[in-house]
Design a protein around this motif. Structure first.
Motif, PDB file in Angstrom:
ATOM      1  N   THR A 171      33.438  11.130  44.086  1.00 55.04           N
ATOM      2  CA  THR A 171      33.436  12.537  43.042  1.00 55.04           C
ATOM      3  C   THR A 171      34.654  13.854  43.633  1.00 55.04           C
ATOM      4  O   THR A 171      35.517  13.610  44.323  1.00 55.04           O
ATOM      5  CB  THR A 171      32.250  13.329  44.287  1.00 55.04           C
ATOM      6  OG1 THR A 171      30.823  12.251  44.472  1.00 55.04           O
ATOM      7  CG2 THR A 171      31.799  14.561  43.957  1.00 55.04           C
ATOM      8  N   ALA A 172      34.563  15.003  43.051  1.00 57.11           N
ATOM      9  CA  ALA A 172      35.421  15.626  42.045  1.00 57.11           C
ATOM     10  C   ALA A 172      34.543  16.772  41.988  1.00 57.11           C
ATOM     11  O   ALA A 172      34.075  17.044  41.268  1.00 57.11           O
ATOM     12  CB  ALA A 172      36.863  15.950  41.254  1.00 57.11           C
ATOM     13  N   THR A 173      35.573  18.318  42.501  1.00 57.61           N
ATOM     14  CA  THR A 173      34.325  19.510  42.669  1.00 57.61           C
ATOM     15  C   THR A 173      35.697  20.890  42.258  1.00 57.61           C
ATOM     16  O   THR A 173      36.332  20.379  42.637  1.00 57.61           O
ATOM     17  CB  THR A 173      33.440  19.564  43.448  1.00 57.61           C
ATOM     18  OG1 THR A 173      32.158  18.997  43.609  1.00 57.61           O
ATOM     19  CG2 THR A 173      32.904  21.088  43.828  1.00 57.61           C
ATOM     20  N   GLY A 174      35.616  21.027  41.195  1.00 53.70           N
ATOM     21  CA  GLY A 174      36.202  22.797  41.409  1.00 53.70           C
ATOM     22  C   GLY A 174      35.303  23.399  41.308  1.00 53.70           C
ATOM     23  O   GLY A 174      34.247  24.001  40.889  1.00 53.70           O
ATOM     24  N   ILE A 175      35.659  24.414  42.126  1.00 55.07           N
ATOM     25  CA  ILE A 175      35.481  25.878  41.876  1.00 55.07           C
ATOM     26  C   ILE A 175      35.878  27.326  41.479  1.00 55.07           C
ATOM     27  O   ILE A 175      37.158  27.015  41.179  1.00 55.07           O
ATOM     28  CB  ILE A 175      34.832  26.257  43.343  1.00 55.07           C
ATOM     29  CG1 ILE A 175      34.333  25.131  44.135  1.00 55.07           C
ATOM     30  CG2 ILE A 175      34.352  27.573  43.431  1.00 55.07           C
ATOM     31  CD1 ILE A 175      34.104  25.528  45.557  1.00 55.07           C
ATOM     32  N   PHE A 176      35.641  27.962  40.267  1.00 46.86           N
ATOM     33  CA  PHE A 176      36.321  28.699  39.405  1.00 46.86           C
ATOM     34  C   PHE A 176      35.554  29.888  39.749  1.00 46.86           C
ATOM     35  O   PHE A 176      34.675  30.254  39.635  1.00 46.86           O
ATOM     36  CB  PHE A 176      35.622  28.205  37.934  1.00 46.86           C
ATOM     37  CG  PHE A 176      36.624  27.277  37.324  1.00 46.86           C
ATOM     38  CD1 PHE A 176      37.435  27.085  36.614  1.00 46.86           C
ATOM     39  CD2 PHE A 176      35.507  25.687  37.792  1.00 46.86           C
ATOM     40  CE1 PHE A 176      38.446  25.897  36.340  1.00 46.86           C
ATOM     41  CE2 PHE A 176      35.788  25.048  37.483  1.00 46.86           C
ATOM     42  CZ  PHE A 176      36.649  24.607  37.027  1.00 46.86           C
ATOM     43  N   ASN A 177      36.482  30.832  39.948  1.00 43.66           N
ATOM     44  CA  ASN A 177      35.806  32.547  39.969  1.00 43.66           C
ATOM     45  C   ASN A 177      35.940  32.725  38.531  1.00 43.66           C
ATOM     46  O   ASN A 177      36.725  33.110  37.802  1.00 43.66           O
ATOM     47  CB  ASN A 177      36.625  32.934  40.808  1.00 43.66           C
ATOM     48  CG  ASN A 177      36.915  35.119  41.127  1.00 43.66           C
ATOM     49  OD1 ASN A 177      36.971  35.259  40.667  1.00 43.66           O
ATOM     50  ND2 ASN A 177      35.435  35.128  41.847  1.00 43.66           N
ATOM     51  N   ILE A 178      34.865  33.817  37.999  1.00 40.82           N
ATOM     52  CA  ILE A 178      34.833  34.383  37.207  1.00 40.82           C
ATOM     53  C   ILE A 178      34.783  35.850  36.938  1.00 40.82           C
ATOM     54  O   ILE A 178      33.878  36.482  37.932  1.00 40.82           O
ATOM     55  CB  ILE A 178      33.477  33.275  36.195  1.00 40.82           C
ATOM     56  CG1 ILE A 178      33.487  32.471  35.677  1.00 40.82           C
ATOM     57  CG2 ILE A 178      33.750  33.994  34.444  1.00 40.82           C
ATOM     58  CD1 ILE A 178      32.093  31.106  35.833  1.00 40.82           C
ATOM     59  N   ARG A 179      35.664  36.480  35.870  1.00 35.83           N
ATOM     60  CA  ARG A 179      35.264  37.561  36.598  1.00 35.83           C
ATOM     61  C   ARG A 179      34.327  38.076  34.342  1.00 35.83           C
ATOM     62  O   ARG A 179      35.237  38.814  33.946  1.00 35.83           O
ATOM     63  CB  ARG A 179      36.364  39.188  36.791  1.00 35.83           C
ATOM     64  CG  ARG A 179      36.675  38.406  37.742  1.00 35.83           C
ATOM     65  CD  ARG A 179      35.762  38.789  39.137  1.00 35.83           C
ATOM     66  NE  ARG A 179      36.207  38.597  40.913  1.00 35.83           N
ATOM     67  CZ  ARG A 179      36.200  39.266  41.150  1.00 35.83           C
ATOM     68  NH1 ARG A 179      36.717  40.552  40.932  1.00 35.83           N
ATOM     69  NH2 ARG A 179      36.776  38.890  42.625  1.00 35.83           N
ATOM     70  N   LEU A 180      33.474  38.320  34.919  1.00 36.42           N
ATOM     71  CA  LEU A 180      32.534  39.030  33.223  1.00 36.42           C
ATOM     72  C   LEU A 180      33.072  40.481  32.885  1.00 36.42           C
ATOM     73  O   LEU A 180      32.491  41.053  33.864  1.00 36.42           O
ATOM     74  CB  LEU A 180      31.277  38.559  33.066  1.00 36.42           C
ATOM     75  CG  LEU A 180      31.029  37.136  33.499  1.00 36.42           C
ATOM     76  CD1 LEU A 180      29.865  37.320  33.249  1.00 36.42           C
ATOM     77  CD2 LEU A 180      31.592  35.963  32.222  1.00 36.42           C
ATOM     78  N   LEU A 181      33.116  41.038  32.005  1.00 35.92           N
ATOM     79  CA  LEU A 181      33.439  42.180  31.162  1.00 35.92           C
ATOM     80  C   LEU A 181      31.569  43.023  31.721  1.00 35.92           C
ATOM     81  O   LEU A 181      31.087  41.537  31.300  1.00 35.92           O
ATOM     82  CB  LEU A 181      33.556  42.064  29.933  1.00 35.92           C
ATOM     83  CG  LEU A 181      35.748  42.017  29.742  1.00 35.92           C
ATOM     84  CD1 LEU A 181      35.366  42.502  28.354  1.00 35.92           C
ATOM     85  CD2 LEU A 181      35.861  43.091  30.173  1.00 35.92           C
TER      86      LEU A 181
END
Length: 499
Positions: A354-364
């Motif tokens: 398993t590989a997990t990635g966490i992404f921070n998104i900043r939506l307009l």
């Protein structure tokens, strides 16, 4: 013949661009000038700095690790506020909401439920020290409330106890001077702004249940930029909205095995490919929010900005080119997504299952969850990749509809905004401009309750000062404190005076 047609087209295009540039930002707004303030209280800067120092000595820390709040410290701060601001506590005794959040209600003399709301928060982030070195990297201990070298030093002096103390000082002085607001004044002091923001939700729910009509609200967010968008002139940056943070969790599953006989790719490789696709395919730019900033500058804006934003039908590709090479401009013009955390293998010789990635998104503000899903699934191809799943967590509902004010921006061509600008001008600014902040505040929770939700901290903050926020040696200049009190006093009178 073709040459003549080409020349004619170019001349017409240049003329059209020139006319649009000249007209851009000249429409103006039909608002009245704010009335003169009736009370200009004398601010004792030394005394107010001492009050701030007292508040800073309370270790009202909240953190994302889920550590329990120190109720003794928060209770001590409430006692300090009662001692330092007796007139306010007498006229508008605070309610304890949710066990630790405060709501002061200073009743207006006019009939009806129209009110103005000011927000500040009691909690602060950790001081980034450890038990063995409690003062590490701090010139003065972060919770000693030291007044030295012309400043008040300590965690929270800028974020946000400086605002809290000067706001309450302004109200205290107005009450002592006999001021009586026409509109009700609500002072909301939450205790979990740096983490869950559950205090703001509880306070907003109470305001909604009591059916207050919020004429305007003010929280932290914008600042005075010493070298703002107008060049070398100080500018009051008023945040009228904010980007919406969303957490994307991508999970890749596969077969474990020994690294001595590796497959062509594995879970880490697939996750790396997803990161590459995201970096190669950014979300599209949207100029509407920055256009408002440039429009508000009007004739004061640099000529190249007026040309650019008044003629997007020509220059949008150029703006996209510039955004791709300038991180700050990129963050203003488009929704952003970046990997911030990852987890995979447990040993050097084992292929991770398993590989997990966490992404921070900043939506307009105008981007919905549904639009984000389309991007992730069709552009990045998450649902087309074998053994890849993802989840989204944020302020948006499952249908993509905005909740808690996500997707909202406030009016700026209105009286409330104009009054705020007038109150800011004595801080030495040349102009005020609206913008959408890339940070997060609790003000988004109030957007369903009002069209006039603003974010502004009456402090001049350049690049070096901005590093003090959540950093080491946080401090607030004692020269700034009186002007902060005057700002809040003036704005309260502007917003609570009915025509």
């Amino acid at each position: 013949m073709l040459l003549a047609v080409g020349v004619s087209f170019v001349v017409t295009l240049v003329g059209w661009v020139a006319v649009r540039t000249w007209l851009f930002g000249r429409s103006g707004t039909s608002v009245r000038r704010p009335k003169s303030v009736t009370i200009d209280p004398k601010v004792d800067g030394s005394q107010c700095c001492a009050k701030l120092a007292t508040a800073l000595r309370r270790v009202t820390v909240t953190d994302d690790a889920g550590s329990p709040l120190d109720e003794t410290e928060f209770g001590g701060l409430r006692q300090d506020l009662a001692s330092m601001f007796p007139s306010l506590h007498s006229v508008a005794p605070p309610e304890l909401v949710g066990g630790r959040h405060l709501l002061f209600t200073w009743k207006g003399k006019c009939a009806g439920n129209e009110a103005v709301m000011f927000l500040a928060h009691q909690d602060v982030v950790p001081a980034n020290t450890d038990a063995d070195h409690p003062h590490k990297n701090w010139k003065y201990p972060p919770f000693d409330g030291v007044i030295a070298e012309g400043s008040v030093w300590g965690r929270g002096s800028l974020d946000d106890k400086g605002s809290l103390v000067t706001l309450l000082e302004a109200v205290e002085l107005l009450i002592k001077a006999g001021y009586s607001p026409s509109r009700t004044v609500l002072l909301a002091l939450e205790a979990t702004e740096e983490t869950s923001m559950e205090g703001a939700r509880a306070l907003a729910q109470l305001v909604s249940e009591r059916k207050y009509e919020l004429y305007a609200t003010l929280d932290e967010g914008g600042i005075v930029m010493p070298n703002g968008p107008l060049g070398k002139l100080p500018v009051g940056m008023i945040a009228i909205g904010e980007k919406n943070p969303v957490k994307l969790v991508v999970t890749v599953t596969g077969e474990p095995g020994h690294s001595s006989a590796p497959p062509k790719t594995n879970t880490i490789g697939i996750l790396a490919e997803i990161v590459r696709r995201i970096e190669k395919n950014p979300l599209p730019i949207d100029t509407q929010y920055m256009s408002s900033t440039v429009e508000a500058m009007g004739a004061h804006a640099p000529l190249f900005l007026r040309i650019l934003f008044s003629n997007m039908f020509i220059f949008k590709p150029l703006l996209g080119f510039l955004a791709n090479r300038t991180p700050t401009l990129n963050a203003v013009l488009r929704s952003t997504i970046i990997p911030t955390m990852s987890k995979a293998g447990t040993a050097v010789n084992i292929i991770p299952p398993t590989a997990t990635g966490i992404f921070n998104i900043r939506l307009l503000p105008n981007v919905t969850l549904e639009q984000l899903k389309v991007y992730l699934e069709n552009v990045i191809g998450l649902t087309k990749m074998h053994n890849v799943s993802y989840t989204l967590e944020g302020r948006l509902s499952a249908t993509g509809a905005p909740i808690e004010g996500a997707g909202s921006t406030s009016e700026w061509k209105c009286q409330q905004y104009q009054d705020l600008c007038e109150a800011i001008k004595p801080l030495g600014v040349s102009s005020c401009v609206p913008f959408v902040t890339i940070g997060a505040t609790s003000s988004h929770i109030l957007h369903p309750l009002s069209k006039y939700v603003y974010r502004f901290l009456p402090v001049t903050m350049g690049t070096e000062e901005a590093k003090l926020l959540h950093g080491y040696n946080e401090r607030l200049s004692c020269d700034t404190v009186p002007s902060m009190v005057t700002f809040y006093s003036t704005l309260i009178q502007y917003w609570t005076t009915t025509p």
